[in-house]
Design a protein around this motif. Structure first.
Motif, PDB file in Angstrom:
ATOM      1  N   TRP A 113     -28.414   2.650   3.934  1.00  0.00           N
ATOM      2  CA  TRP A 113     -29.470   1.675   3.629  1.00  0.00           C
ATOM      3  C   TRP A 113     -28.873   0.433   2.973  1.00  0.00           C
ATOM      4  O   TRP A 113     -29.281  -0.695   3.280  1.00  0.00           O
ATOM      5  CB  TRP A 113     -30.512   2.315   2.723  1.00  0.00           C
ATOM      6  CG  TRP A 113     -31.706   1.431   2.467  1.00  0.00           C
ATOM      7  CD1 TRP A 113     -32.836   1.328   3.227  1.00  0.00           C
ATOM      8  CD2 TRP A 113     -31.867   0.510   1.377  1.00  0.00           C
ATOM      9  NE1 TRP A 113     -33.705   0.403   2.686  1.00  0.00           N
ATOM     10  CE2 TRP A 113     -33.136  -0.106   1.547  1.00  0.00           C
ATOM     11  CE3 TRP A 113     -31.096   0.159   0.284  1.00  0.00           C
ATOM     12  CZ2 TRP A 113     -33.621  -1.056   0.653  1.00  0.00           C
ATOM     13  CZ3 TRP A 113     -31.579  -0.796  -0.611  1.00  0.00           C
ATOM     14  CH2 TRP A 113     -32.831  -1.392  -0.421  1.00  0.00           C
ATOM     15  N   ALA A 158     -28.990   5.151   9.773  1.00  0.00           N
ATOM     16  CA  ALA A 158     -29.780   5.545   8.603  1.00  0.00           C
ATOM     17  C   ALA A 158     -31.053   6.278   9.022  1.00  0.00           C
ATOM     18  O   ALA A 158     -31.423   7.307   8.431  1.00  0.00           O
ATOM     19  CB  ALA A 158     -30.131   4.322   7.769  1.00  0.00           C
ATOM     20  N   THR A 194     -28.955   0.483  10.723  1.00  0.00           N
ATOM     21  CA  THR A 194     -30.334   0.966  10.607  1.00  0.00           C
ATOM     22  C   THR A 194     -30.598   2.139  11.550  1.00  0.00           C
ATOM     23  O   THR A 194     -31.360   3.058  11.222  1.00  0.00           O
ATOM     24  CB  THR A 194     -31.341  -0.174  10.868  1.00  0.00           C
ATOM     25  OG1 THR A 194     -32.663   0.310  10.639  1.00  0.00           O
ATOM     26  CG2 THR A 194     -31.247  -0.690  12.284  1.00  0.00           C
ATOM     27  N   ASP A 245     -36.968   1.912   6.526  1.00  0.00           N
ATOM     28  CA  ASP A 245     -35.881   2.868   6.288  1.00  0.00           C
ATOM     29  C   ASP A 245     -35.976   3.489   4.899  1.00  0.00           C
ATOM     30  O   ASP A 245     -35.665   4.672   4.709  1.00  0.00           O
ATOM     31  CB  ASP A 245     -34.522   2.172   6.456  1.00  0.00           C
ATOM     32  CG  ASP A 245     -34.232   1.798   7.899  1.00  0.00           C
ATOM     33  OD1 ASP A 245     -34.990   2.235   8.783  1.00  0.00           O
ATOM     34  OD2 ASP A 245     -33.257   1.062   8.136  1.00  0.00           O
ATOM     35  N   ALA A 246     -36.391   2.698   3.917  1.00  0.00           N
ATOM     36  CA  ALA A 246     -36.523   3.217   2.552  1.00  0.00           C
ATOM     37  C   ALA A 246     -37.581   4.312   2.473  1.00  0.00           C
ATOM     38  O   ALA A 246     -37.419   5.303   1.750  1.00  0.00           O
ATOM     39  CB  ALA A 246     -36.860   2.087   1.584  1.00  0.00           C
TER      40      ALA A 246
END
Length: 346
Positions: free
Chosen positions: A139, A182, A179, A115-116
């Motif tokens: 996040w 995001a 998640t 995700d980052a």
């Protein structure tokens, strides 16, 4: 209340391990291709060290998760088959087992890294902290709920044989929903920015030859991951044990979506460079032919030509593709240029 349903847990353990291993094999092949794209093609000096580190980190997490799953399957079906109370099904139902706790911790870390990366790419494209403020908050929610999941599982004493119990179920539901949100939001922002610049170029035909393939790559990877998460979330909400299989499959899918973007963009860039080289050769041949006398001459009129090209710049961290649209009025000295920076950090 809904009772747990679906595939038996011992069968789920075998199926999830086998499917995860198959997807892991694909991810390893794609990891090799990613290393070629990041290191061999660019060279050791110009390689993107951040993306190389992320690629290796994802491979490490997915490898660790698969090893834990193999050990867990061996323990449940072979080592403790006759000694664990109520047999293999009860073993795989026990959420407090060390293997279950650690595999979920690795899954949380893999999710945070994946995700980052999507959020980081979104920032590179937009160059605005305000745009990614909400994805960053989501996040952080993923991190907090992920920690809550691992902790609640490790401390489970009451109903520890039921993953859907009130002590663990809400944490896992919140984690999967966070998640998913995001990823959807970050991918949508990234795709919208690329689509917006493609639209601003003006010539749809030229735009499709440059940025539309990149847009499709972003959407393909985002859809693959989002559909997997959505299926896992729905299974968990409906208390279907199929979520055990889906969550194990998502581990290599996170790696695959990351590798897929880098490999496909590299292939696209290589193809574009080959086409540009062919175009230069063709123009050179046409220029040489102009020296041949022609019997018929036609008057030339002012012509406006739109040229779209992909150029690459190196800022020390990686490559940023730029879409450059130049409109030149041939026959006059006026030139209009519109430059929009977009695309993917590889």
């Amino acid at each position: 209340m809904l009772e747990p349903n679906g595939i038996p847990l011992d069968s789920a353990a075998v199926a999830s391990t086998v499917l995860e291993a198959i997807l892991y094999g694909f991810s390893v092949l794609m990891f090799i291709g990613t290393m070629w794209a990041l290191i061999h093609r660019r060279g050791m000096i110009e390689m993107n060290k951040k993306m190389v580190a992320v690629a290796n980190l994802l491979l490490f997490f997915s490898t660790t998760h698969l090893i834990i799953d193999i050990v867990r399957t061996e323990e449940g079906l072979v080592q403790y088959r006759d000694t664990f109370p109520k047999g293999p099904v009860a073993f795989f139902s026990d959420v407090a087992q060390w293997s279950f706790v650690y595999k979920n911790m690795v899954y949380m870390l893999q999710t945070l890294v994946g995700d980052a990366v999507v959020i980081y790419r979104c920032f590179v494209v937009w160059q605005s902290l305000y745009i990614i403020a909400l994805p960053i908050l989501l996040w952080c929610s993923v991190a907090l709920t992920g920690i809550g999941c691992v902790y609640s599982i490790s401390q489970a004493t009451v109903n520890k044989e039921n993953i859907f119990a009130p002590g663990t179920g809400p944490w896992i539901t919140a984690f999967l929903a966070s998640t998913l949100a995001a990823n959807l939001l970050s991918t949508s922002l990234l795709a919208y920015r690329i689509w917006d610049v493609t639209r601003e170029v003006g010539d749809a035909r030229v735009g499709r030859s440059s940025l539309w393939p990149i847009l499709r790559i972003i959407l393909d990877s985002g859809i693959l991951y989002s559909v997997s998460l959505l299926a896992a979330l729905l299974c968990f909400v409906t208390k279907n044990r199929g979520h055990y299989v889906l969550l194990d499959m998502i581990m290599p899918i996170i790696s695959i979506t990351f590798y897929m973007v880098i490999i496909r963009v590299t292939i696209k860039r290589t193809t574009s460079q080959d086409m540009q080289a062919t175009t230069r050769l063709t123009r050179g041949f046409s220029t040489n032919r102009q020296s041949i006398p022609e019997r018929q001459h036609y008057p030339l009129k002012p012509l406006q030509v739109h040229i779209t090209q992909l150029t690459e710049t190196n800022d020390g961290d990686g490559d940023i593709f730029k879409s450059v649209s130049n409109a030149e009025d041939i026959g006059s000295s006026k030139t209009a240029a519109s430059v929009s920076d977009v695309a993917i950090y590889t």
